[in-house]
Design an enzyme around this catalytic site. Structure first.
Site, PDB file in Angstrom:
ATOM      1  N   ARG A  77      -3.400 -11.923 -14.680  1.00 22.66           N
ATOM      2  CA  ARG A  77      -3.928 -10.408 -15.349  1.00 22.66           C
ATOM      3  C   ARG A  77      -3.477 -10.334 -16.844  1.00 22.66           C
ATOM      4  O   ARG A  77      -2.064  -9.890 -16.751  1.00 22.66           O
ATOM      5  CB  ARG A  77      -3.619  -9.780 -14.248  1.00 22.66           C
ATOM      6  N   ARG A 100       1.801  -6.447 -16.542  1.00 18.20           N
ATOM      7  CA  ARG A 100       2.568  -5.849 -16.027  1.00 18.20           C
ATOM      8  C   ARG A 100       3.984  -6.334 -15.612  1.00 18.20           C
ATOM      9  O   ARG A 100       3.923  -7.399 -15.565  1.00 18.20           O
ATOM     10  CB  ARG A 100       1.670  -5.775 -15.050  1.00 18.20           C
ATOM     11  N   ARG A 102       5.216  -9.668  -3.855  1.00 18.62           N
ATOM     12  CA  ARG A 102       3.652  -8.724  -3.233  1.00 18.62           C
ATOM     13  C   ARG A 102       3.237  -9.864  -1.817  1.00 18.62           C
ATOM     14  O   ARG A 102       2.953  -8.806  -1.317  1.00 18.62           O
ATOM     15  CB  ARG A 102       3.443  -8.195  -4.775  1.00 18.62           C
ATOM     16  N   LYS A 151      -9.600  -4.655  -7.065  1.00 18.04           N
ATOM     17  CA  LYS A 151      -9.940  -2.685  -6.081  1.00 18.04           C
ATOM     18  C   LYS A 151      -9.531  -2.050  -7.050  1.00 18.04           C
ATOM     19  O   LYS A 151     -10.377  -0.843  -7.201  1.00 18.04           O
ATOM     20  CB  LYS A 151      -8.214  -2.544  -5.462  1.00 18.04           C
ATOM     21  N   ARG A 161      -0.893   1.439   1.818  1.00 12.15           N
ATOM     22  CA  ARG A 161      -0.299   0.123   1.971  1.00 12.15           C
ATOM     23  C   ARG A 161       0.581  -0.543   3.511  1.00 12.15           C
ATOM     24  O   ARG A 161       0.765  -1.796   3.150  1.00 12.15           O
ATOM     25  CB  ARG A 161       0.316  -0.562   0.598  1.00 12.15           C
TER      26      ARG A 161
HETATM   27  P1  AMP Z   1      -0.839  -1.935  -7.364  1.00 11.61           P
HETATM   28  O1  AMP Z   1      -0.839  -1.425  -8.654  1.00 11.61           O
HETATM   29  O2  AMP Z   1      -1.824  -1.558  -6.327  1.00 11.61           O
HETATM   30  O3  AMP Z   1      -0.865  -2.710  -7.324  1.00 11.61           O
HETATM   31  O4  AMP Z   1       1.224  -1.090  -7.212  1.00 11.61           O
HETATM   32  C1  AMP Z   1       1.627  -1.619  -7.790  1.00 11.61           C
HETATM   33  C2  AMP Z   1       3.312  -1.065  -7.388  1.00 11.61           C
HETATM   34  O5  AMP Z   1       3.053  -0.030  -6.965  1.00 11.61           O
HETATM   35  C3  AMP Z   1       2.931  -2.087  -5.891  1.00 11.61           C
HETATM   36  O6  AMP Z   1       3.625  -3.343  -6.091  1.00 11.61           O
HETATM   37  C4  AMP Z   1       4.106  -1.211  -5.446  1.00 11.61           C
HETATM   38  O7  AMP Z   1       5.792  -1.378  -5.827  1.00 11.61           O
HETATM   39  C5  AMP Z   1       3.378   0.291  -5.838  1.00 11.61           C
HETATM   40  N1  AMP Z   1       2.859   1.242  -4.787  1.00 11.61           N
HETATM   41  C6  AMP Z   1       1.516   1.560  -4.928  1.00 11.61           C
HETATM   42  N2  AMP Z   1       1.338   1.873  -3.978  1.00 11.61           N
HETATM   43  C7  AMP Z   1       2.005   2.026  -3.322  1.00 11.61           C
HETATM   44  C8  AMP Z   1       1.737   2.444  -2.100  1.00 11.61           C
HETATM   45  N3  AMP Z   1       0.696   2.665  -1.292  1.00 11.61           N
HETATM   46  N4  AMP Z   1       3.588   2.131  -0.883  1.00 11.61           N
HETATM   47  C9  AMP Z   1       4.330   1.855  -1.632  1.00 11.61           C
HETATM   48  N5  AMP Z   1       3.979   1.392  -2.733  1.00 11.61           N
HETATM   49  C10 AMP Z   1       3.127   1.348  -3.389  1.00 11.61           C
END
Ligand code: AMP
Length: 222
Positions: A130, A162, A173, A17, A93
């Site tokens: 990653r 990360r 996750r 994404k 989400r």
């Molecule tokens: P990502 O970079 O999209 O994988 O997001 C990393 C982390 O940020 C996720 O595992 C959540 O802990 C938090 N996060 C990002 N976007 C959201 C969202 N829309 N709702 C809740 N937590 C989020």
């Protein structure tokens, strides 16, 4: 000049994404926002908001809805960075986030929700290998590293793993995705806004599929 498209990208963690959001945003002339990037940047700056979010992120848990919705609402407000079109990556989400997004957008609803469909085994491998540039967020994989070890080819930043790409947090996750995020797909399908593209292939191929699907569904050529 922005064509005002309002798009969200859906898909499991590791579906691509983030990479595709940047490409689609550039191609369609709209800004993109990754809620995960907002939280990581704030955590890096050491703000109270960022450190609070980091507590959830590091364990692989979702940041509470009220916090995330607040961030998006501010950006969508008139004059905000997303007021004239957007591509969102990592939001919504949960069903509540998706409903709140519809509420905030009102009659100026979403044009499309694009699901990047990738099998479980593929994303597990992508996430475990990653590596991400701290500077520009460019994504690498241990099998396809930057030219100089762990220095970003694009911006010269440090390329690191990360904090939430540990085996334990990855498993958590993906579980949370199935429980909390997968139901959103059904919601968009039922309201006729879901576009599903095959997420296996090169990023150029996947990008081509996404743009073709958006153009066919919206009639907007971007
Ligand atoms: P990502 O970079 O999209 O994988 O997001 C990393 C982390 O940020 C996720 O595992 C959540 O802990 C938090 N996060 C990002 N976007 C959201 C969202 N829309 N709702 C809740 N937590 C989020």
């Amino acid at each position: 000049m922005s064509n005002g498209l309002r798009l969200v990208l859906l898909g499991k963690q590791g579906a691509g994404k983030g990479t595709q959001a940047v490409l689609v945003a550039e191609h369609c002339g709209i800004p993109h926002l990754s809620t995960g990037e907002v939280f990581r940047a704030q955590a890096g700056l050491g703000t109270a908001f960022g450190l609070e979010a980091k507590r959830y992120m590091d364990g692989g848990d979702l940041v509470p809805d009220d916090i995330v919705i607040g961030v998006i609402e501010e950006c969508l407000a008139p004059g905000g960075m997303l007021a004239d079109g957007f591509v969102l990556d990592g939001f919504p989400r949960t069903l509540r986030q998706a409903e709140e997004l519809d509420r905030v957008l009102g009659r100026r609803s979403l044009d499309a929700a694009v699901l990047i469909d990738v099998p479980h085994a593929v994303v597990q491998n992508r996430l475990a290998g990653r590596r991400v540039c701290r500077g520009c967020q460019r994504v690498y994989h241990v099998d396809l590293p930057p030219e100089r070890p762990w220095i970003c080819d694009t911006c010269g930043g440090d390329v690191v793993q990360r904090d939430d790409d540990t085996d334990e947090a990855i498993g958590r996750r993906l579980e949370i995705y199935e429980r909390d995020t997968a139901p959103i797909i059904e919601m968009y399908r039922l309201s006729g806004r879901l576009l599903t593209v095959d997420g296996v292939g090169s990023s150029e191929e996947i990008f081509g599929r996404i743009v073709a699907a958006i153009e066919a569904a919206t009639g907007v050529s971007c």
